[in-house]
Enzyme design. Structure first.
Site, PDB file in Angstrom:
ATOM      1  N   PRO A  16       1.791  20.891  12.541  1.00 16.32           N
ATOM      2  CA  PRO A  16       0.401  20.902  13.012  1.00 16.32           C
ATOM      3  C   PRO A  16       0.238  20.099  14.299  1.00 16.32           C
ATOM      4  O   PRO A  16       0.391  18.876  14.303  1.00 16.32           O
ATOM      5  CB  PRO A  16      -0.355  20.223  11.850  1.00 16.32           C
ATOM      6  N   ILE A  31      -3.583  -9.780   2.053  1.00 12.71           N
ATOM      7  CA  ILE A  31      -4.099 -10.694   3.091  1.00 12.71           C
ATOM      8  C   ILE A  31      -5.622 -10.759   3.099  1.00 12.71           C
ATOM      9  O   ILE A  31      -6.199 -11.658   3.702  1.00 12.71           O
ATOM     10  CB  ILE A  31      -3.586 -10.320   4.507  1.00 12.71           C
ATOM     11  N   TYR A  55      -2.346  18.886  17.121  1.00  9.58           N
ATOM     12  CA  TYR A  55      -3.787  18.774  17.344  1.00  9.58           C
ATOM     13  C   TYR A  55      -4.157  19.315  18.732  1.00  9.58           C
ATOM     14  O   TYR A  55      -3.499  18.977  19.736  1.00  9.58           O
ATOM     15  CB  TYR A  55      -4.244  17.316  17.262  1.00  9.58           C
ATOM     16  N   ARG A  84      -7.986  16.125  16.640  1.00 10.97           N
ATOM     17  CA  ARG A  84      -8.429  14.856  16.038  1.00 10.97           C
ATOM     18  C   ARG A  84      -9.769  14.471  16.678  1.00 10.97           C
ATOM     19  O   ARG A  84      -9.927  14.581  17.902  1.00 10.97           O
ATOM     20  CB  ARG A  84      -7.369  13.792  16.325  1.00 10.97           C
ATOM     21  N   THR A  93       0.873  -1.180   0.000  1.00 16.66           N
ATOM     22  CA  THR A  93       0.000   0.000   0.000  1.00 16.66           C
ATOM     23  C   THR A  93       0.905   1.224   0.000  1.00 16.66           C
ATOM     24  O   THR A  93       2.139   1.097  -0.046  1.00 16.66           O
ATOM     25  CB  THR A  93      -0.860   0.051   1.282  1.00 16.66           C
ATOM     26  N   SER A 101     -10.779  -1.809  15.010  1.00 14.23           N
ATOM     27  CA  SER A 101     -10.456  -2.898  14.072  1.00 14.23           C
ATOM     28  C   SER A 101      -9.325  -3.762  14.628  1.00 14.23           C
ATOM     29  O   SER A 101      -9.324  -4.983  14.466  1.00 14.23           O
ATOM     30  CB  SER A 101     -10.110  -2.347  12.683  1.00 14.23           C
ATOM     31  N   ASP A 139      -1.429  -0.801  21.817  1.00  8.04           N
ATOM     32  CA  ASP A 139      -1.995  -0.425  23.121  1.00  8.04           C
ATOM     33  C   ASP A 139      -3.310   0.329  22.975  1.00  8.04           C
ATOM     34  O   ASP A 139      -4.053   0.502  23.952  1.00  8.04           O
ATOM     35  CB  ASP A 139      -0.981   0.411  23.932  1.00  8.04           C
ATOM     36  N   GLU A 140      -3.619   0.804  21.752  1.00  5.74           N
ATOM     37  CA  GLU A 140      -4.831   1.612  21.575  1.00  5.74           C
ATOM     38  C   GLU A 140      -6.106   0.807  21.818  1.00  5.74           C
ATOM     39  O   GLU A 140      -7.177   1.380  22.015  1.00  5.74           O
ATOM     40  CB  GLU A 140      -4.865   2.231  20.172  1.00  5.74           C
TER      41      GLU A 140
HETATM   42  P1  NAD Z   1       2.731   0.571   8.400  1.00 11.71           P
HETATM   43  O1  NAD Z   1       1.469   1.263   7.978  1.00 11.71           O
HETATM   44  O2  NAD Z   1       4.014   1.301   8.310  1.00 11.71           O
HETATM   45  O3  NAD Z   1       2.909  -0.771   7.554  1.00 11.71           O
HETATM   46  C1  NAD Z   1       1.845  -1.632   7.283  1.00 11.71           C
HETATM   47  C2  NAD Z   1       2.290  -2.587   6.183  1.00 11.71           C
HETATM   48  O4  NAD Z   1       1.208  -3.497   5.929  1.00 11.71           O
HETATM   49  C3  NAD Z   1       2.618  -1.903   4.852  1.00 11.71           C
HETATM   50  O5  NAD Z   1       3.827  -2.408   4.335  1.00 11.71           O
HETATM   51  C4  NAD Z   1       1.448  -2.273   3.964  1.00 11.71           C
HETATM   52  O6  NAD Z   1       1.775  -2.325   2.589  1.00 11.71           O
HETATM   53  C5  NAD Z   1       1.053  -3.622   4.523  1.00 11.71           C
HETATM   54  N1  NAD Z   1      -0.343  -3.962   4.236  1.00 11.71           N
HETATM   55  C6  NAD Z   1      -1.431  -3.179   4.440  1.00 11.71           C
HETATM   56  N2  NAD Z   1      -2.543  -3.800   3.998  1.00 11.71           N
HETATM   57  C7  NAD Z   1      -2.143  -5.013   3.526  1.00 11.71           C
HETATM   58  C8  NAD Z   1      -2.822  -6.101   2.927  1.00 11.71           C
HETATM   59  N3  NAD Z   1      -4.153  -6.049   2.724  1.00 11.71           N
HETATM   60  N4  NAD Z   1      -2.123  -7.186   2.559  1.00 11.71           N
HETATM   61  C9  NAD Z   1      -0.764  -7.233   2.741  1.00 11.71           C
HETATM   62  N5  NAD Z   1      -0.065  -6.220   3.285  1.00 11.71           N
HETATM   63  C10 NAD Z   1      -0.742  -5.118   3.664  1.00 11.71           C
HETATM   64  O7  NAD Z   1       2.441   0.053   9.865  1.00 11.71           O
HETATM   65  P2  NAD Z   1       3.408  -0.030  11.143  1.00 11.71           P
HETATM   66  O8  NAD Z   1       3.375   1.250  11.849  1.00 11.71           O
HETATM   67  O9  NAD Z   1       4.675  -0.642  10.728  1.00 11.71           O
HETATM   68  O10 NAD Z   1       2.573  -1.088  12.018  1.00 11.71           O
HETATM   69  C11 NAD Z   1       2.734  -2.482  11.813  1.00 11.71           C
HETATM   70  C12 NAD Z   1       1.830  -3.226  12.780  1.00 11.71           C
HETATM   71  O11 NAD Z   1       2.167  -2.879  14.119  1.00 11.71           O
HETATM   72  C13 NAD Z   1       0.349  -2.890  12.613  1.00 11.71           C
HETATM   73  O12 NAD Z   1      -0.375  -4.080  12.796  1.00 11.71           O
HETATM   74  C14 NAD Z   1       0.068  -1.901  13.740  1.00 11.71           C
HETATM   75  O13 NAD Z   1      -1.269  -1.988  14.164  1.00 11.71           O
HETATM   76  C15 NAD Z   1       1.021  -2.399  14.809  1.00 11.71           C
HETATM   77  N6  NAD Z   1       1.503  -1.369  15.752  1.00 11.71           N
HETATM   78  C16 NAD Z   1       2.034  -0.193  15.290  1.00 11.71           C
HETATM   79  C17 NAD Z   1       2.535   0.736  16.200  1.00 11.71           C
HETATM   80  C18 NAD Z   1       3.162   2.031  15.741  1.00 11.71           C
HETATM   81  O14 NAD Z   1       3.464   2.892  16.578  1.00 11.71           O
HETATM   82  N7  NAD Z   1       3.394   2.245  14.464  1.00 11.71           N
HETATM   83  C19 NAD Z   1       2.474   0.475  17.566  1.00 11.71           C
HETATM   84  C20 NAD Z   1       1.896  -0.737  18.006  1.00 11.71           C
HETATM   85  C21 NAD Z   1       1.427  -1.649  17.076  1.00 11.71           C
HETATM   86  O1  DAU Z   2      -0.101   3.599  20.414  1.00 13.64           O
HETATM   87  C1  DAU Z   2       0.260   2.829  19.307  1.00 13.64           C
HETATM   88  C2  DAU Z   2      -0.241   3.492  18.041  1.00 13.64           C
HETATM   89  O2  DAU Z   2       0.578   4.633  17.829  1.00 13.64           O
HETATM   90  C3  DAU Z   2      -0.197   2.576  16.837  1.00 13.64           C
HETATM   91  O3  DAU Z   2      -1.079   1.499  17.033  1.00 13.64           O
HETATM   92  C4  DAU Z   2      -0.590   3.329  15.555  1.00 13.64           C
HETATM   93  O4  DAU Z   2      -0.457   2.491  14.433  1.00 13.64           O
HETATM   94  C5  DAU Z   2       0.327   4.521  15.415  1.00 13.64           C
HETATM   95  O5  DAU Z   2      -0.050   5.283  14.301  1.00 13.64           O
HETATM   96  C6  DAU Z   2       0.295   5.391  16.673  1.00 13.64           C
HETATM   97  O6  DAU Z   2      -0.980   6.060  16.811  1.00 13.64           O
HETATM   98  P1  DAU Z   2      -1.089   7.599  17.261  1.00 13.64           P
HETATM   99  O7  DAU Z   2      -2.366   8.136  16.771  1.00 13.64           O
HETATM  100  O8  DAU Z   2      -0.757   7.756  18.700  1.00 13.64           O
HETATM  101  O9  DAU Z   2       0.180   8.186  16.412  1.00 13.64           O
HETATM  102  P2  DAU Z   2       0.342   9.521  15.541  1.00 13.64           P
HETATM  103  O10 DAU Z   2       1.788   9.634  15.202  1.00 13.64           O
HETATM  104  O11 DAU Z   2      -0.659   9.627  14.455  1.00 13.64           O
HETATM  105  O12 DAU Z   2       0.003  10.675  16.615  1.00 13.64           O
HETATM  106  C7  DAU Z   2       0.740  10.796  17.818  1.00 13.64           C
HETATM  107  C8  DAU Z   2       0.111  11.928  18.603  1.00 13.64           C
HETATM  108  O13 DAU Z   2       0.342  13.160  17.905  1.00 13.64           O
HETATM  109  C9  DAU Z   2      -1.396  11.821  18.751  1.00 13.64           C
HETATM  110  O14 DAU Z   2      -1.780  12.324  20.028  1.00 13.64           O
HETATM  111  C10 DAU Z   2      -1.944  12.725  17.660  1.00 13.64           C
HETATM  112  C11 DAU Z   2      -0.896  13.809  17.555  1.00 13.64           C
HETATM  113  N1  DAU Z   2      -0.703  14.410  16.219  1.00 13.64           N
HETATM  114  C12 DAU Z   2      -0.519  13.565  15.172  1.00 13.64           C
HETATM  115  C13 DAU Z   2      -0.351  14.069  13.890  1.00 13.64           C
HETATM  116  C14 DAU Z   2      -0.171  13.148  12.725  1.00 13.64           C
HETATM  117  C15 DAU Z   2      -0.672  15.780  16.050  1.00 13.64           C
HETATM  118  O15 DAU Z   2      -0.801  16.531  17.046  1.00 13.64           O
HETATM  119  N2  DAU Z   2      -0.494  16.273  14.807  1.00 13.64           N
HETATM  120  C16 DAU Z   2      -0.335  15.481  13.710  1.00 13.64           C
HETATM  121  O16 DAU Z   2      -0.202  16.023  12.581  1.00 13.64           O
END
Ligand code: NAD
Ligand code: DAU
Length: 353
Positions: free
Chosen positions: A214, A64, A216, A290, A40, A162, A135-136
Site C-alpha cells: 500500500p 514511564i 499512500y 495519510r 507495548t 507530542s 526530525d518530524e
Molecule cells: P518503537 O515503537 O519501535 O519502540 C518504542 C518502545 O517504547 C517500545 O519498546 C515500547 O514498548 C516502549 N514504550 C512505549 N510506551 C511506553 C511506556 N509508557 N513506558 C515504557 N515503555 C514504553 O519506536 P522506535 O522506532 O524504536 O523509536 C524510538 C524513539 O526514537 C522514539 O522516541 C521515536 O520518537 C524516536 N525516533 C524514531 C525514528 C524512527 O524512524 N523509528 C526516527 C527518529 C526518532
Molecule cells: O522521520 C522520523 C520518523 O520516521 C520517526 O519519528 C517515526 O517514529 C517513524 O515512524 C517515521 O515516520 P514516517 O511516518 O516517515 O514513517 P513510516 O514508515 O510510517 O512512513 C514512511 C513513508 O511511507 C511516509 O511518507 C508514509 C509512507 N507509507 C507508510 C506506510 C506505513 C506508505 O506509503 N504506506 C504505508 O503503508
C-alpha cells in the site's frame, strides 16, 4: 576504559532502543545498562535475546507514565544517565489514537524529567538526560531545503506534536532547573527489528507473502533514510561527547521518494526470493493518502559531523540488502509479531483505503 556508570535506557525493547542497548552493553562492559520498557505491541524482548545473560544488562518492566512507579525506580536505583527512547512512534496510529501519544510522549517524558530532577538535585555533576527525538518536529519541507538545528518547530501530526512538546519540556528543564540535557532529532530509521507497521518492514512482509504494497497517495513523499546501527552510533557519541543543552540533527543524506524506495526494495526481494525481475513491483497498490501527510523530510547533519565526527557508514543499497537478509532469516520473529493484534490493526488501517 570509560568510568563506571549506571545508564537507564527507556524503550530499549523497541526497534531503535534495542540497538542502542546492544551497543552500550557490548561496548561498555563496566556500565550497568538498565532497560525500562512497558512492552507495548512495539516492545519485544526477543529483540534482546542475545543479551539475556550479559552481566551488565538488566530489564525492568514498567510504564514511564506511572508517576509513582517512576519516582520509586529513581529512588531505588542510582542512574548517572538516561537515554530516553520510550514513545508511541507510529504516525498512522497517532491519527486514530492521538491521546495515547500525548500520554506516553508528553506525560511520560515529563515524569522522567521530574524524577531525574528530584533525584539528582543535590548535584547535577556527571548526570545527563538524553532525549531521543525526531526530525518530524520541524514539519514538512518543500522540494528544496534541509532541517537544521535552528529550523522552527512546525509539527503537523499528533505524533510529531507530542514529540515536539516533549522536546520543549526537556529544554525547559535545562533552562529552568539546570538539568543537564541533550537532544537529538533523527530522520527515518530502517534495519533489523523494526515493527512491520512502518513502510520498509511492512513491504518486506507483504512481498514475502505476495500481498499488496500500500503506497499512500502517489508515492511522491520523500524521507531521508538512515540505517538503525548508524543512529545507535550517533546516540552513543552524543551521549558521551555532545555539549549539554545542545541539539544535534542526525540524518542519512539519503532522500528517497516512497515509490522509488519500494521499487528498489522489490528488486532486492525478487533477487533474494529467486523471483523473476518485476514480480514484486506488480504488488504496488496506490491507496488513500495519510491525513496531513508531510511531503518531505531531509536533515542537515553538518553539526554532528563537524563537532562529533559522526557520518553514516552504510550506503542505502547495502543497508536495504542487510535489512532484507535479516527479515528473511528471522521469519519466525516476523510471524510472531504479525499474528494476533497486528491483524486487527492491519485490517483497520488498510481495509477501507
Ligand atoms: P518503537 O515503537 O519501535 O519502540 C518504542 C518502545 O517504547 C517500545 O519498546 C515500547 O514498548 C516502549 N514504550 C512505549 N510506551 C511506553 C511506556 N509508557 N513506558 C515504557 N515503555 C514504553 O519506536 P522506535 O522506532 O524504536 O523509536 C524510538 C524513539 O526514537 C522514539 O522516541 C521515536 O520518537 C524516536 N525516533 C524514531 C525514528 C524512527 O524512524 N523509528 C526516527 C527518529 C526518532
Ligand atoms: O522521520 C522520523 C520518523 O520516521 C520517526 O519519528 C517515526 O517514529 C517513524 O515512524 C517515521 O515516520 P514516517 O511516518 O516517515 O514513517 P513510516 O514508515 O510510517 O512512513 C514512511 C513513508 O511511507 C511516509 O511518507 C508514509 C509512507 N507509507 C507508510 C506506510 C506505513 C506508505 O506509503 N504506506 C504505508 O503503508
Amino acid at each position: 576504559m570509560a568510568s563506571k556508570q549506571v545508564i537507564l535506557v527507556t524503550g530499549g525493547a523497541g526497534f531503535i532502543g534495542s540497538h542502542v542497548v546492544r551497543r552500550l552493553v557490548n561496548r561498555y562492559p563496566n556500565y550497568e545498562v538498565v532497560n525500562l520498557d512497558v512492552l507495548t505491541y512495539a516492545g519485544n524482548l526477543e529483540n534482546l535475546k542475545d543479551l539475556e545473560s550479559a552481566p551488565n544488562y538488566r530489564f525492568v518492566k514498567g510504564d514511564i507514565t506511572d508517576e509513582a512507579f517512576v519516582n520509586q525506580l529513581f529512588a531505588e536505583e542510582h542512574f548517572d544517565g538516561i537515554i530516553h527512547l520510550a514513545a508511541e512512534s507510529h504516525v498512522d496510529r497517532s491519527i486514530t489514537t492521538p491521546l495515547a501519544f500525548v500520554q506516553t510522549n508528553v506525560m511520560g517524558t515529563a515524569n522522567l524529567l521530574n524524577a531525574a530532577r528530584k533525584q539528582w538535585e543535590a548535584s547535577f555533576q556527571g548526570k545527563l538526560f538524553y532525549h531521543v527525538s525526531t526530525d518530524e518536529v520541524y514539519g514538512s519541507l518543500g522540494k528544496e531545503g534541509l532541517f537544521t538545528e535552528t529550523t522552527s518547530y512546525d509539527p503537523r501530526s499528533p505524533y510529531s506534536a507530542s514529540k515536539a512538546s516533549s522536546d520543549h519540556l526537556v529544554r525547559a528543564y535545562w533552562h529552568t532547573y539546570g538539568l543537564p540535557i541533550v537532544i537529538s532529532n533523527c530522520s527515518n530509521n530502517y534495519g533489523p527489528n523494526q515493527f512491520p507497521e512502518k513502510l520498509i518492514p511492512l513491504c518486506i512482509n507483504n512481498i514475502r507473502k505476495s500481498l499488496p504494497l500500500p503506497i499512500y497517495g502517489k508515492g511522491e513523499n520523500v524521507r531521508d533514510w538512515l540505517y538503525v546501527e548508524d543512529h545507535a552510533t550517533a546516540i552513543d557519541l552524543v551521549y558521551h561527547q555532545g555539549k549539554h543543552g545542545e541539539t544535534y540533527n542526525i540524518g542519512g543524506h539519503n532522500e528517497w521518494t516512497n515509490i522509488d524506495l519500494v521499487r528498489q526494495l522489490c528488486a532486492i526481494m525478487d533477487t533474494k526470493l529467486g523471483r523473476e525481475a518485476g514480480t514484486s513491483a506488480q504488488l504496488i497498490t496506490f491507496v488513500k493518502d495519510r491525513a496531513g501527510h508531510d511531503l518531505r523530510y531531509a536533515i542537515d547533519a553538518a553539526k554532528i559531523e563537524q563537532e562529533l565526527g559522526w557520518t553514516p557508514s552504510l550506503q542505502f543499497e547495502e543497508g536495504l540488502t542487510k535489512t532484507v537478509d535479516w527479515y528473511l532469516a528471522n521469519q519466525t520473529w516476523l510471524d510472531n509479531i504479525t499474528s494476533g493484534d497486528y491483524q486487527g490493526y492491519y485490517e483497520q488501517q488498510y481495509h477501507s483505503r
